[in-house]
Design a protein around this motif. Structure first.
Motif, PDB file in Angstrom:
ATOM      1  N   CYS A  83     -10.662  21.529 -23.697  1.00  0.00           N
ATOM      2  CA  CYS A  83     -10.987  22.115 -22.326  1.00  0.00           C
ATOM      3  C   CYS A  83     -10.221  21.420 -21.242  1.00  0.00           C
ATOM      4  O   CYS A  83      -9.548  20.124 -21.729  1.00  0.00           O
ATOM      5  CB  CYS A  83     -12.280  21.348 -22.109  1.00  0.00           C
ATOM      6  SG  CYS A  83     -13.499  21.408 -20.545  1.00  0.00           S
ATOM      7  N   CYS A 137     -12.440  17.996 -19.211  1.00  0.00           N
ATOM      8  CA  CYS A 137     -12.788  17.215 -19.913  1.00  0.00           C
ATOM      9  C   CYS A 137     -11.727  16.073 -21.023  1.00  0.00           C
ATOM     10  O   CYS A 137     -10.877  15.569 -21.341  1.00  0.00           O
ATOM     11  CB  CYS A 137     -14.090  16.831 -20.945  1.00  0.00           C
ATOM     12  SG  CYS A 137     -14.358  17.898 -22.062  1.00  0.00           S
ATOM     13  N   CYS A 184     -17.194  24.885 -22.717  1.00  0.00           N
ATOM     14  CA  CYS A 184     -16.927  23.842 -23.535  1.00  0.00           C
ATOM     15  C   CYS A 184     -18.336  23.042 -24.188  1.00  0.00           C
ATOM     16  O   CYS A 184     -19.289  22.673 -22.707  1.00  0.00           O
ATOM     17  CB  CYS A 184     -17.180  22.334 -22.292  1.00  0.00           C
ATOM     18  SG  CYS A 184     -16.188  20.866 -23.097  1.00  0.00           S
ATOM     19  N   CYS A 207     -19.026  19.598 -22.015  1.00  0.00           N
ATOM     20  CA  CYS A 207     -19.503  18.885 -20.401  1.00  0.00           C
ATOM     21  C   CYS A 207     -19.454  20.507 -19.545  1.00  0.00           C
ATOM     22  O   CYS A 207     -19.978  20.821 -18.645  1.00  0.00           O
ATOM     23  CB  CYS A 207     -17.988  18.538 -19.478  1.00  0.00           C
ATOM     24  SG  CYS A 207     -16.567  19.772 -19.604  1.00  0.00           S
TER      25      CYS A 207
END
Ligand SMILES: [Zn+2]
Length: 137
Positions: A31, A34, A45, A48
């Motif tokens: 991701c 994050c 993701c 997050c």
């Protein structure tokens, strides 16, 4: 000997993984929001919920998180019992389920949680090379 076990069906979504596997590379989704790696590949993701994902080349190294000896299995895997399945803590983060190589399923006391493992790929057909993990210590 032809590969006689179930073969994953690569989708456009997972193509970068399978392209890397053919070259002996462990490609992992990360991701960009994050910066965490996750396994298996997803469209969002799992940490997050961002949709900004990329593929990175992983180290192909990790450690045994846990394992189990399989004495019964379905289909062609039945011919390989007993064998050892494991969850691998990837160096980059998250975990991957695998069939563990380089261990004796009849001596599970010799398999160590935390042992270092490396990925290897076994060709199932021209397009699909399947990752397995081998104990290297
Ligand atoms: Zn994220």
């Amino acid at each position: 000997m032809p590969y006689d076990k179930p073969i994953p069906d690569p989708s456009p979504h997972t193509k970068p993984f399978w392209d890397g596997a053919k070259e002996g590379k462990l490609m992992l989704p990360r991701c960009t929001n994050c910066n965490r790696v996750h396994w298996y590949p997803r469209l969002i993701c799992p940490f997050c919920h961002a949709r900004e994902l990329e593929w990175i080349e992983g180290s192909g190294e990790g450690r045994i998180h846990t394992f189990a000896v399989q004495h019964r299995a379905m289909g062609a895997w039945a011919n390989e019992t007993p064998f050892v399945t494991a969850y691998i803590d990837l160096n980059e983060g998250d975990r991957m389920a695998t069939v563990l190589r380089g261990v004796d399923p009849n001596k599970p006391e010799t398999i160590k949680i935390g042992a270092k493992v490396k990925v290897e790929f076994e060709p199932a057909n021209e397009d699909v090379h399947i990752p397995f993990w081998r104990v290297v210590e």
